[in-house]
Design an enzyme around this catalytic site. Structure first.
Site, PDB file in Angstrom:
ATOM      1  CB  CYS A  22      25.249   0.153  -7.052  1.00  0.00           C
ATOM      2  SG  CYS A  22      26.253  -0.684  -5.808  1.00  0.00           S
ATOM      3  CB  CYS A  26      27.376   1.738  -3.052  1.00  0.00           C
ATOM      4  SG  CYS A  26      26.429   0.774  -4.203  1.00  0.00           S
ATOM      5  CE  LYS A  64      28.426   6.219  -1.406  1.00  0.00           C
ATOM      6  NZ  LYS A  64      27.004   6.650  -1.250  1.00  0.00           N
ATOM      7  CE1 TYR A 112      23.385   6.121   0.309  1.00  0.00           C
ATOM      8  CE2 TYR A 112      21.141   6.689   0.909  1.00  0.00           C
ATOM      9  CZ  TYR A 112      22.044   6.162  -0.001  1.00  0.00           C
ATOM     10  OH  TYR A 112      21.599   5.684  -1.200  1.00  0.00           O
ATOM     11  CD  GLU A 152      27.742   6.479   2.477  1.00  0.00           C
ATOM     12  OE1 GLU A 152      27.388   5.448   3.072  1.00  0.00           O
ATOM     13  OE2 GLU A 152      27.598   6.636   1.247  1.00  0.00           O
ATOM     14  CG  HIS A 200      37.465 -11.275  25.240  1.00  0.00           C
ATOM     15  ND1 HIS A 200      36.997 -10.019  25.544  1.00  0.00           N
ATOM     16  CD2 HIS A 200      38.653 -11.413  25.886  1.00  0.00           C
ATOM     17  CE1 HIS A 200      37.862  -9.430  26.355  1.00  0.00           C
ATOM     18  NE2 HIS A 200      38.869 -10.244  26.577  1.00  0.00           N
ATOM     19  CD  GLU A 217      34.154  -8.981  24.163  1.00  0.00           C
ATOM     20  OE1 GLU A 217      33.922  -9.749  25.111  1.00  0.00           O
ATOM     21  OE2 GLU A 217      35.305  -8.682  23.777  1.00  0.00           O
TER      22      GLU A 217
END
Length: 460
Positions: free
Chosen positions: A43, A48, A51, A180, A184, A437, A442
């Site tokens: 990682c 990750c 990356k 993934y 990615e 909002h 939302e």
């Protein structure tokens, strides 16, 4: 005098091993950790973290393009791979130093060499030849990328390890895979300016994800790169100073690099598991129980080497739970059923819970709430982009059993949503939550009518 040199010997300095070592030491255990490469694991060192930094780099291209719609005049942007690489690598080195410092501060002894298992209580350090007796051994060696399929010329390709060593941005790149990692990296290289082809043998990317999310990703990627689904690689050969990839339909793709991202395997070769009678499963993973204990009572395993849920936060949680259980007097096991996760494609994907097909199979009657809309930012930028959100509800209990988001910052949103879903939130809980909002998120609390009702009105 203790019969053991240490209470715990950790093999592997990735996320799971480091967390287990630190927490165990915090409970007073004498801990030694061996790591043959760099502390931080996949990682931090070549996964990750670096990356994600590259994902950020690629997304500036969209920001520069969108700025004009908001009144900004931006000159022609120019990307420099060398600058990104040097700064990314420096950040990885900085994080590695932090991992080292945290372990030392906790009282963990770090041994920078490969360790293998000799017997249920003994490990051998290969470089020095030293043996260490430990009351318990924790295997946290992770996994490695594999080059599949084994076609002629496959050795000319690189994997997600070597991609971080590239000295220049490839002008043309072929990424092979549908998971993934492939998704990615294809998004990264396309955003940074490489002519990118993403090749996958299946008809959809991201197996296991919700089909509508997969379709939305394919639509978006089809606009950003050359997306080829339902095709396989036949061979790779050197040609004209680059590489030529031949596909099963006879077509050829000429590129500068081929990146294979078709799978990973646990790092168990030569580990010594056979010496203690631990047999791995069909993919090479170490079988463990809910408390990460193997069939040998003194040996445990956490993280990708167990192939339960191959995600960094899961490895960390497993390592922590192991230390709490064994050294903290707090028996803990990790629930692998509800794991919020993100795919850092562009646009991004965030998921927690079941996909629609799985939810129908498990619960029978479910309601599907869905919103698909153009993000507010795109109204001025002019970008043709859509956000997709799905909320899946078990009709019998009104509990939310799946949330799927495709769009900007989906990973950030799903982390907060994951708390609610993990706590067992109902659709009524979502409905009584006041919306923030104007935001895209939302929509998650303003969807009132299910798009499709799969059971008669009034039933369930």
């Amino acid at each position: 005098m203790s019969a053991f040199d240490v209470d715990l010997f950790v093999i592997g300095g990735g996320s799971g091993g480091v967390r287990a070592a630190r927490i165990a030491a915090g409970y007073g255990a004498r801990v030694m950790l061996a790591e043959e490469y760099r502390v931080g694991g996949t990682c931090v060192i070549r996964g990750c973290v670096p990356k994600k930094l590259m994902v950020y780099a690629g997304r500036f291209a969209d920001e520069f393009a969108d700025a004009a719609g908001f009144g900004w005049t931006v000159g022609q942007p120019r990307f420099d791979w060398g600058t990104l690489k040097s700064r990314r690598d420096a950040e990885v080195t900085r994080l590695e130093g932090i991992y080292d410092a945290n372990l030392i501060r906790a009282g963990v002894e770090i041994v920078p060499e490969r360790a293998v298992i000799e017997d249920p209580h003994t490990v051998r350090l290969l470089k020095s030849g030293r043996t260490v007796r430990a009351e318990r051994i924790l295997v946290a060696v992770g996994a490695h990328p594999v080059k599949e399929p084994a076609v002629p010329g496959i050795d000319l390709a690189i994997t997600s390890n070597e991609v971080f060593e590239l000295e220049s941005l490839p002008e043309r790149i072929l990424v092979i895979g549908g998971g993934y990692i492939a998704v990615e990296f294809a998004g990264i290289f396309a955003a940074l300016g490489s002519r990118t082809t993403l090749l996958h043998r299946g008809e959809r990317l991201l197996r296991g994800f919700d089909d509508e999310i997969r379709d939305a990703l394919a639509e978006a990627y089809g606009q950003r790169m050359d997306l080829r689904l339902g095709r396989t690689l036949r061979r790779i050969a050197r040609q004209d100073g680059g590489l030529c990839a031949e596909l099963d339909d006879g077509s050829e793709i000429r590129v500068d690099q081929v990146l294979i991202a078709t799978g990973r395997r646990p790092n168990v070769d030569g580990l010594g598991l056979d010496r203690v009678g631990i047999e791995t499963d069909g993919v090479g993973a170490i079988p463990v129980d809910a408390y990460s204990q193997t069939k040998v009572p003194s040996i445990y395993a956490v993280g990708d080497v167990t192939n339960r849920a191959n995600l960094t936060p899961v490895a960390i949680r497993e390592g922590h739970a192991f230390a709490d259980t064994v050294y903290g007097g707090r028996p803990s096991c990790v629930d692998h059923r509800l794991i919020p996760t993100a795919v850092f494609s562009t646009p991004e994907i965030g998921v927690v819970g079941h996909n629609e097909a799985a939810a129908r199979e498990i619960y029978g009657k479910i309601d599907v709430y869905k919103a698909r809309f153009r993000p507010m930012k795109a109204t001025l930028s002019g970008r043709e982009e859509r956000i997709l959100m799905k909320v899946l509800v078990d009709c019998a209990s009104d509990r939310v059993v799946g949330v799927h988001i495709f769009g900007h910052d989906a990973g950030e949103v799903i982390q907060a949503v994951g708390i609610a879903v993990t706590m067992g939130a109902t659709k009524a809980d979502f409905d009584r939550t006041i919306a923030v909002h104007p935001t895209a998120a939302e929509e998650l609390v303003t969807m009132r009518v299910p798009e499709v009702t799969k059971h008669p009105v009034g039933v369930g």
